[in-house]
Scaffold this active site. Structure first.
Site, PDB file in Angstrom:
ATOM      1  CB  THR A   6      50.566 -43.696  -2.741  1.00 11.95           C
ATOM      2  OG1 THR A   6      50.749 -42.520  -2.779  1.00 11.95           O
ATOM      3  CG2 THR A   6      51.493 -44.374  -1.516  1.00 11.95           C
ATOM      4  CE  LYS A  48      51.009 -34.711   0.443  1.00 13.03           C
ATOM      5  NZ  LYS A  48      52.099 -33.550  -0.417  1.00 13.03           N
ATOM      6  CB  CYS A  91      49.827 -34.241  -5.340  1.00 17.59           C
ATOM      7  SG  CYS A  91      51.175 -34.549  -5.488  1.00 17.59           S
TER       8      CYS A  91
HETATM    9  C1  UDX Z   1      50.548 -29.931  -5.010  1.00 14.99           C
HETATM   10  C2  UDX Z   1      50.893 -29.173  -3.570  1.00 14.99           C
HETATM   11  O1  UDX Z   1      50.943 -27.562  -3.679  1.00 14.99           O
HETATM   12  C3  UDX Z   1      52.073 -29.444  -2.717  1.00 14.99           C
HETATM   13  O2  UDX Z   1      52.017 -28.977  -1.716  1.00 14.99           O
HETATM   14  C4  UDX Z   1      51.932 -31.175  -2.724  1.00 14.99           C
HETATM   15  O3  UDX Z   1      53.163 -31.394  -2.068  1.00 14.99           O
HETATM   16  C5  UDX Z   1      51.867 -31.856  -4.030  1.00 14.99           C
HETATM   17  O4  UDX Z   1      50.576 -31.285  -4.626  1.00 14.99           O
HETATM   18  P1  UDX Z   1      51.644 -29.702  -7.157  1.00 14.99           P
HETATM   19  O5  UDX Z   1      50.666 -30.888  -7.714  1.00 14.99           O
HETATM   20  O6  UDX Z   1      53.005 -29.783  -7.793  1.00 14.99           O
HETATM   21  O7  UDX Z   1      51.584 -29.342  -5.592  1.00 14.99           O
HETATM   22  O8  UDX Z   1      50.905 -28.405  -7.822  1.00 14.99           O
HETATM   23  P2  UDX Z   1      50.188 -27.276  -7.312  1.00 14.99           P
HETATM   24  O9  UDX Z   1      51.165 -25.862  -7.699  1.00 14.99           O
HETATM   25  O10 UDX Z   1      49.788 -27.259  -6.163  1.00 14.99           O
HETATM   26  O11 UDX Z   1      49.102 -26.914  -8.235  1.00 14.99           O
HETATM   27  C6  UDX Z   1      48.146 -27.864  -8.135  1.00 14.99           C
HETATM   28  C7  UDX Z   1      47.071 -27.730  -9.397  1.00 14.99           C
HETATM   29  O12 UDX Z   1      46.282 -26.666  -9.109  1.00 14.99           O
HETATM   30  C8  UDX Z   1      47.739 -27.393 -10.850  1.00 14.99           C
HETATM   31  O13 UDX Z   1      46.996 -28.104 -11.862  1.00 14.99           O
HETATM   32  C9  UDX Z   1      47.647 -25.978 -10.860  1.00 14.99           C
HETATM   33  O14 UDX Z   1      47.521 -25.326 -12.323  1.00 14.99           O
HETATM   34  C10 UDX Z   1      46.397 -25.634 -10.229  1.00 14.99           C
HETATM   35  N1  UDX Z   1      46.354 -24.256  -9.693  1.00 14.99           N
HETATM   36  C11 UDX Z   1      47.130 -23.829  -8.772  1.00 14.99           C
HETATM   37  C12 UDX Z   1      45.349 -23.365 -10.283  1.00 14.99           C
HETATM   38  O15 UDX Z   1      44.717 -23.724 -11.027  1.00 14.99           O
HETATM   39  N2  UDX Z   1      45.218 -22.267  -9.582  1.00 14.99           N
HETATM   40  C13 UDX Z   1      46.252 -21.805  -8.744  1.00 14.99           C
HETATM   41  O16 UDX Z   1      46.011 -20.735  -7.872  1.00 14.99           O
HETATM   42  C14 UDX Z   1      46.870 -22.801  -8.104  1.00 14.99           C
END
Ligand code: UDX
Length: 448
Positions: free
Chosen positions: A86, A213, A269
């Site tokens: 999506t 979500k 996401c």
């Molecule tokens: C996210 C959600 O965590 C997950 O529950 C959902 O289903 C999909 O989207 P994801 O996109 O895989 O998962 O990455 P995530 O680990 O959440 O990190 C998202 C972004 O935030 C990344 O760019 C990461 O580098 C950044 N981030 C995360 C930070 O900059 N600081 C943090 O403390 C945590």
């Protein structure tokens, strides 16, 4: 129980393999012939730790298969999951639901009586009812059930997130408290291992599940952005963000998680879901200014960091070589979607810097997305050869293991920009490096 999973992408593969491990017999439908051939050959077209092995194991146990024949898969299935993409529609911020609607039409064409249709893709509120309307219009005679079952999988951590979730959100069309609904019974069976010893299944209405979500992801994106902005204030006032977030995080209402400053959030996401939620809210007449500001702040941060690097590199960057460690949007993935490197590196390249980059998993995905002329190293140390600046954009463990002793003889300059705080600054300063991280303010004398 036989189920069909439509979509052999990140969500469909992880969810299909894990539901097979829970005991279901899963057919993953993949329409792209090249991707389907790769899946059938056991060549999983994405990097997710442990997924290769899990898929091989479930195929071996004959609980998981790949196909492009939806009709025959549905004939055997009690439930079908829609796990198609999506993406954000260009320019509008809307989620592109064309794949979801196409899946609904395809399901309608072949659905057996009593089929449970579950939307697992992240979809704007109201999409579940659109799916039901498409099926009902195509098959007025069909008895079917619908449910929403959004995923909360983090890339690089997805199998653990599926197998040990904090919660499983299930949205039902009818009264979510009705114990006997077919949808509820089927999903309780599918997720049986998560129902014991105490159930982690949370039943609610369709719209609530779809909103949960987006709310979770948008809140996390906002929390990360808050940490990023606090980091900037720490830098300007002599604070240390690690201390501030530790101090905040000991309050269980805040928690220490997702307060690590970085170059901005990326991935498939957060950017997509914050945009979609902001758009849905605007359309509903209840604009979410916090989320709209989060989106703008995150985009601005990536550009601002590029400007900061240019300033730290001094005026004439055309003679400057920058070693860049990390291209992917975070560690333990090969995913480059909305990675901060895709904003920062072109700006540095445009300003004339020579860029030598390394990423353990992301270089094949990244190189078509980055400007020509960027040099791809075959190791972190190779990237550092002759570099004036070393920039860390992704927190891969292999980078954290590097030491000043290894880098000092290789680098020409002595500037370290650790934008994931993977190192201890004092070790680098002792070795004669100028070490910068995010949110590490340097105390200024009151007289300054
Ligand atoms: C996210 C959600 O965590 C997950 O529950 C959902 O289903 C999909 O989207 P994801 O996109 O895989 O998962 O990455 P995530 O680990 O959440 O990190 C998202 C972004 O935030 C990344 O760019 C990461 O580098 C950044 N981030 C995360 C930070 O900059 N600081 C943090 O403390 C945590």
């Amino acid at each position: 129980m036989h189920i069909t999973m439509i979509g052999g992408g990140y969500v469909g593969l992880v969810s299909g393999a894990c539901l097979a491990a829970f005991g279901a017999r899963v057919i993953v439908i993949e329409n792209d012939p090249i991707r389907l051939d790769r899946l059938k050959a056991g060549n999983i077209p994405l990097y997710e730790p442990g997924l290769d092995e899990l898929i091989a194991e479930q195929r071996q146990a004959e609980r998981l298969a790949f196909s492009d024949d939806l009709a025959s898969a549905l004939q055997k299935s009690r439930a079908v999951f829609i796990a198609v993409g999506t993406p954000t529609r260009r320019g509008s911020g809307h989620a592109d639901l064309s794949y979801v609607h196409a899946a609904a039409r395809a399901i309608a064409a072949h659905a057996p009586d009593g089929l449970l249709i579950v939307t697992k893709s992240t979809v704007p509120v109201g999409t579940g009812r659109q799916v039901a309307a498409i099926v009902r219009q195509a098959r007025p005679d069909l008895t079917f059930h619908i449910a929403s079952n959004p995923e909360f999988l983090r890339e690089g951590h997805a199998i653990a997130d599926f197998m040990q979730p904090d919660r499983v959100i299930i949205g039902l069309e009818g009264d979510p408290t009705a114990p006997s609904s077919t949808a509820r019974t089927l999903l309780e069976t599918l997720y049986a291992p998560l129902n014991q010893p105490e159930s982690r299944l949370l039943f609610m209405g369709l719209e609530s599940a779809e909103l949960t979500k987006y709310a979770a992801n948008a809140f996390l994106a906002m929390k990360v952005t808050f940490a990023n902005e606090m980091a900037d204030l720490c830098e300007a006032t002599g604070g240390q963000i690690a201390d501030v977030t530790r101090g905040m995080g000991m309050d269980p209402r805040i928690s220490p998680h997702f307060l690590m400053p970085g170059p901005g959030y990326g991935g498939s996401c957060f950017p997509k879901d914050t945009q979609a939620l902001a758009t849905s809210a605007r359309q509903a007449g209840t604009p979410m200014q916090l989320i709209e500001t989060t989106i703008a702040a995150n985009e601005a941060r990536k550009r601002r960091l590029a400007e900061r690097i240019l300033a730290l590199a001094g005026n004439d960057i055309t003679h400057c070589t920058i070693a860049v460690l990390g291209l992917t949007f975070k560690a333990h993935t090969d995913d480059m979607r909305q990675a901060p490197s895709l904003t920062i590196l072109p700006l540095l390249h445009e300003a004339g810097a020579t860029l030598r980059v390394y990423d353990p998993q992301g270089m094949d995905t990244a190189s078509p997305l980055l400007p020509d002329g960027i040099l791809y190293a075959d190791s972190p140390l190779h990237a550092a050869e002759g570099a004036d600046i070393l920039l860390v954009l992704t927190e891969w463990p292999v980078f954290a293991a590097l030491t000043p002793t290894q880098l000092a003889p290789r680098m020409r300059g002595r500037l370290i920009l650790d934008y994931r705080q993977i190192w201890q600054g004092h070790n680098w300063q002792k070795a004669g490096f100028h070490y910068h991280c995010l949110g590490c303010g340097t105390h200024r004398d009151s007289g300054s």
